[in-house]
Design an enzyme around this catalytic site. Sequence first.
Site, PDB file in Angstrom:
ATOM      1  N   ASP A 173      -5.335  12.589  13.278  1.00  0.00           N
ATOM      2  CA  ASP A 173      -5.943  11.278  13.135  1.00  0.00           C
ATOM      3  C   ASP A 173      -5.713  10.474  14.404  1.00  0.00           C
ATOM      4  O   ASP A 173      -5.291  11.022  15.415  1.00  0.00           O
ATOM      5  CB  ASP A 173      -5.405  10.544  11.904  1.00  0.00           C
ATOM      6  N   LYS A 191       0.835  -1.212   0.000  1.00  0.00           N
ATOM      7  CA  LYS A 191       0.000   0.000   0.000  1.00  0.00           C
ATOM      8  C   LYS A 191       0.861   1.249   0.000  1.00  0.00           C
ATOM      9  O   LYS A 191       0.647   2.165  -0.797  1.00  0.00           O
ATOM     10  CB  LYS A 191      -0.887  -0.004   1.260  1.00  0.00           C
ATOM     11  N   ASN A 192       1.827   1.282   0.911  1.00  0.00           N
ATOM     12  CA  ASN A 192       2.575   2.530   1.100  1.00  0.00           C
ATOM     13  C   ASN A 192       3.572   2.812  -0.020  1.00  0.00           C
ATOM     14  O   ASN A 192       4.173   3.877  -0.055  1.00  0.00           O
ATOM     15  CB  ASN A 192       3.246   2.549   2.477  1.00  0.00           C
ATOM     16  N   ARG A 194      -4.580  10.786   4.563  1.00  0.00           N
ATOM     17  CA  ARG A 194      -3.488  11.745   4.760  1.00  0.00           C
ATOM     18  C   ARG A 194      -2.395  11.607   3.706  1.00  0.00           C
ATOM     19  O   ARG A 194      -1.704  12.570   3.393  1.00  0.00           O
ATOM     20  CB  ARG A 194      -2.849  11.514   6.139  1.00  0.00           C
TER      21      ARG A 194
HETATM   22  N1  EPU Z   1       6.664  14.184  11.239  1.00  0.00           N
HETATM   23  C1  EPU Z   1       6.787  15.505  11.597  1.00  0.00           C
HETATM   24  N2  EPU Z   1       6.783  16.437  10.602  1.00  0.00           N
HETATM   25  C2  EPU Z   1       6.674  16.100   9.295  1.00  0.00           C
HETATM   26  C3  EPU Z   1       6.567  14.737   8.938  1.00  0.00           C
HETATM   27  C4  EPU Z   1       6.556  13.790   9.935  1.00  0.00           C
HETATM   28  O1  EPU Z   1       6.892  15.843  12.774  1.00  0.00           O
HETATM   29  O2  EPU Z   1       6.692  16.998   8.444  1.00  0.00           O
HETATM   30  C5  EPU Z   1       6.682  13.169  12.299  1.00  0.00           C
HETATM   31  C6  EPU Z   1       5.383  12.377  12.356  1.00  0.00           C
HETATM   32  O3  EPU Z   1       4.418  13.073  13.135  1.00  0.00           O
HETATM   33  C7  EPU Z   1       5.818  11.108  12.990  1.00  0.00           C
HETATM   34  C8  EPU Z   1       7.211  10.891  12.394  1.00  0.00           C
HETATM   35  O4  EPU Z   1       7.652  12.180  11.959  1.00  0.00           O
HETATM   36  O5  EPU Z   1       5.927  11.275  14.372  1.00  0.00           O
HETATM   37  C9  EPU Z   1       7.296   9.915  11.237  1.00  0.00           C
HETATM   38  O6  EPU Z   1       6.354  10.243  10.248  1.00  0.00           O
HETATM   39  P1  EPU Z   1       6.570   9.860   8.713  1.00  0.00           P
HETATM   40  O7  EPU Z   1       6.519  11.123   7.929  1.00  0.00           O
HETATM   41  O8  EPU Z   1       7.773   8.998   8.586  1.00  0.00           O
HETATM   42  O9  EPU Z   1       5.278   8.997   8.408  1.00  0.00           O
HETATM   43  P2  EPU Z   1       4.256   9.144   7.212  1.00  0.00           P
HETATM   44  O10 EPU Z   1       4.965   9.348   5.935  1.00  0.00           O
HETATM   45  O11 EPU Z   1       3.175  10.096   7.585  1.00  0.00           O
HETATM   46  C10 EPU Z   1       4.277   6.600   6.599  1.00  0.00           C
HETATM   47  C11 EPU Z   1       3.278   5.508   6.433  1.00  0.00           C
HETATM   48  C12 EPU Z   1       2.743   5.070   7.780  1.00  0.00           C
HETATM   49  C13 EPU Z   1       3.917   4.615   8.627  1.00  0.00           C
HETATM   50  C14 EPU Z   1       4.959   5.738   8.725  1.00  0.00           C
HETATM   51  C15 EPU Z   1       6.213   5.351   9.483  1.00  0.00           C
HETATM   52  C16 EPU Z   1       2.234   5.970   4.320  1.00  0.00           C
HETATM   53  C17 EPU Z   1       1.024   6.360   3.579  1.00  0.00           C
HETATM   54  N3  EPU Z   1       2.149   5.976   5.634  1.00  0.00           N
HETATM   55  O12 EPU Z   1       3.592   7.696   7.197  1.00  0.00           O
HETATM   56  O13 EPU Z   1       1.913   3.945   7.528  1.00  0.00           O
HETATM   57  O14 EPU Z   1       3.439   4.271   9.904  1.00  0.00           O
HETATM   58  O15 EPU Z   1       5.356   6.142   7.397  1.00  0.00           O
HETATM   59  O16 EPU Z   1       6.802   4.255   8.889  1.00  0.00           O
HETATM   60  O17 EPU Z   1       3.250   5.624   3.730  1.00  0.00           O
HETATM   61  C18 EPU Z   1      -0.087   2.659   7.640  1.00  0.00           C
HETATM   62  O18 EPU Z   1       0.246   2.108   6.601  1.00  0.00           O
HETATM   63  O19 EPU Z   1      -1.048   2.258   8.328  1.00  0.00           O
HETATM   64  C19 EPU Z   1       0.657   3.821   8.107  1.00  0.00           C
HETATM   65  C20 EPU Z   1       0.194   4.638   9.021  1.00  0.00           C
END
Ligand code: EPU
Length: 423
Positions: free
Chosen positions: A124, A30-31, A100
């Site tokens: 969320d 998915k991701n 998101r």
């Molecule tokens: N963060 C910030 N600022 C930002 C971006 C992130 O503070 O600008 C923080 C987030 O709040 C969090 C941490 O950094 O505490 C990591 O967030 P990250 O950006 O790595 O996560 P994401 O890209 O929002 C993706 C996956 C998530 C998965 C995370 C971590 C997708 C669509 N989502 O989220 O997957 O948990 O990476 O590996 O790729 C899921 O599949 O159910 C899911 C939630």
Amino acid sequence: MKNEIFSENNPILVQKSGPLHGSVTVAGAKNSALKLMAACLLAPGKFTLHNVPAIADVKWMSELLEHMGASVTFNENQLKIEVPESLTPEAPYELVERMRASIVVLGPLLARFGQARVSVPGGDDFGHRPIDMHLRGLEELGARFTTSHGYIEAETSGLTGTRVLLEFPSVGATENLLMAAVLAEGTTVIDNAAREPEISDLADFLNQMGAEISGAGRSVITITGVKKLHPAEHTVIPDRIEAATYLAALGVVGGEIEIKQARADHMDMLIRKLNEMGMSISPSVEGLQASADKRLDSVDISTLPYPGVATDYKPLFVAMLSVAEGVGIVTENIFSGRFRYADELVRIGADIRIEGHHAVVRGLPALSGAPVRAHDIRAGAALVVAGLAAEGETRISDAYHISRGYQDLVGNLRSLGANISYS
Ligand code: EPU
């Protein structure tokens, strides 16, 4: 989108099951798929993605691309996307609110059209999730942002490569920056980049489109901007979180299964932890062979960016520890608010104490089925896993969360002999 994707919202009924036997095939990640779909915005023409999971999030991302003017067809895990020369570079509230991950269209839209209008993603179930790193990095490349009426208005008179140092290896920020930098003038270096396999998959796809990216999968990624990109055809990598879900199910009820398409090299730390708990996992010709022949031992788990234990595996670990021998301490380092599902596991008898970002899980010989609610994709999967080890019936409502990320979790577990169905 032509050819509807299956999305089921009837409650899932799980009875105590096991041992599991047989084989399942994991779908595409998915991701990864969602980001590859966003990357198609970078060039006009016809793209083909293979091994795309038939899940609700793919449907919603398709709707977002269609809203902008692309046409999307889905057939037997093959997604065809036709991107026109001109698009409406906008991600509206209704679609961003549902998913998101829509924020990853920001980078490609800015890179190709010099402007974008994207609804501000809300909070969320994981708590507050900011996008400050996405915006700061894009600003360093030359984008300007204003926010009005709940929308981020982005524009640039041309992105220019530079060194961007991320405060944290954010998956989404790394992806947005990659997709912006491929069309920027000159060279961009992303330092402290996320190293997840999905990042490498995206970089591979972008390179097939004509981009010049090196270092993906490591902490420093270098992107030399090119003038334009062209359509490409690509196969999505397998979903390591789905594979982990079958391993967790096996861990709580025992048995021997084959997980086809699973890639051991994407799951090193997970496999190491599961081995410590007493499972045996080895590569097979088509994926992984795994067995569990006794009650698992507890371990301590601490979530970290890749190659550490993924935060998405954590609910599965908490479910496994709920019925393992001993006490395990689980520490969440990625999403502070990601423990809500623990209350649901407690409803089916688990002994879990939350202290700040730690969960102390005391394993019990058995759980006891009850009605519970899935609050997000991974929480839902953890309830399914725990339900397999609970006496009586576990009834999981809001099961649509599971359809967001799993093509057929219920059918696949049933094919392994689990007693599970939709009501
Ligand atoms: N963060 C910030 N600022 C930002 C971006 C992130 O503070 O600008 C923080 C987030 O709040 C969090 C941490 O950094 O505490 C990591 O967030 P990250 O950006 O790595 O996560 P994401 O890209 O929002 C993706 C996956 C998530 C998965 C995370 C971590 C997708 C669509 N989502 O989220 O997957 O948990 O990476 O590996 O790729 C899921 O599949 O159910 C899911 C939630």
